[in-house]
Design a protein around this motif. Structure first.
Motif, short mmCIF file in Angstrom:
data_model
loop_
_atom_site.label_atom_id
_atom_site.label_comp_id
_atom_site.label_asym_id
_atom_site.label_seq_id
_atom_site.Cartn_x
_atom_site.Cartn_y
_atom_site.Cartn_z
N ILE A 25 0.84 -1.20 0.00
CA ILE A 25 0.00 0.00 0.00
C ILE A 25 0.87 1.25 0.00
CG2 ILE A 25 -1.63 1.35 1.38
CD1 ILE A 25 -2.75 -1.45 2.30
N THR A 28 2.42 1.67 -3.47
CA THR A 28 1.45 2.18 -4.43
C THR A 28 1.16 3.66 -4.20
OG1 THR A 28 0.44 0.00 -4.59
CG2 THR A 28 -0.88 1.86 -5.37
N ALA A 29 0.96 4.02 -2.93
CA ALA A 29 0.70 5.43 -2.61
C ALA A 29 1.91 6.30 -2.96
CB ALA A 29 0.33 5.58 -1.15
N TRP A 43 -6.41 9.18 -0.32
CA TRP A 43 -7.61 8.35 -0.24
C TRP A 43 -7.24 6.90 0.07
CZ3 TRP A 43 -9.16 4.13 -3.12
CH2 TRP A 43 -10.46 3.70 -2.90
N LEU A 44 -6.20 6.39 -0.62
CA LEU A 44 -5.76 5.01 -0.40
C LEU A 44 -5.32 4.81 1.04
CD1 LEU A 44 -5.11 2.23 -1.62
CD2 LEU A 44 -2.87 3.14 -2.22
N TRP A 45 -4.54 5.74 1.58
CA TRP A 45 -4.09 5.62 2.97
C TRP A 45 -5.28 5.68 3.94
CZ3 TRP A 45 0.27 9.26 1.37
CH2 TRP A 45 1.44 8.54 1.13
N CYS A 48 -7.38 2.44 3.82
CA CYS A 48 -6.66 1.32 4.45
C CYS A 48 -6.31 1.63 5.91
CB CYS A 48 -5.40 1.01 3.67
SG CYS A 48 -5.76 0.44 2.00
#
Length: 51
Positions: A25, A28-29, A43-45, A48
């Motif tokens: 993750i 990717t971020a 948003w991803l962080w 998750c």
């Protein structure tokens, strides 16, 4: 020279899986940040629960 050994117990499978997921993750971020997609990385962080 004697063989060096780690004197810590092996991590559980669940812990290793969680650390691996966090690593991917973050990777990717980081890639998203490099490509100026800051909102997507944030948003991803948040999704998750890493922030």
């Amino acid at each position: 020279m004697p063989e060096l050994r780690v004197l810590a117990p092996r991590l559980s499978l669940a812990t290793r899986a969680r650390l691996r997921a966090h690593h991917h993750i973050d990777g990717t971020a980081g890639w998203l940040v490099e490509h100026r997609c800051l909102r997507a990385a944030e948003w991803l962080w948040r999704v998750c629960r890493m922030m």
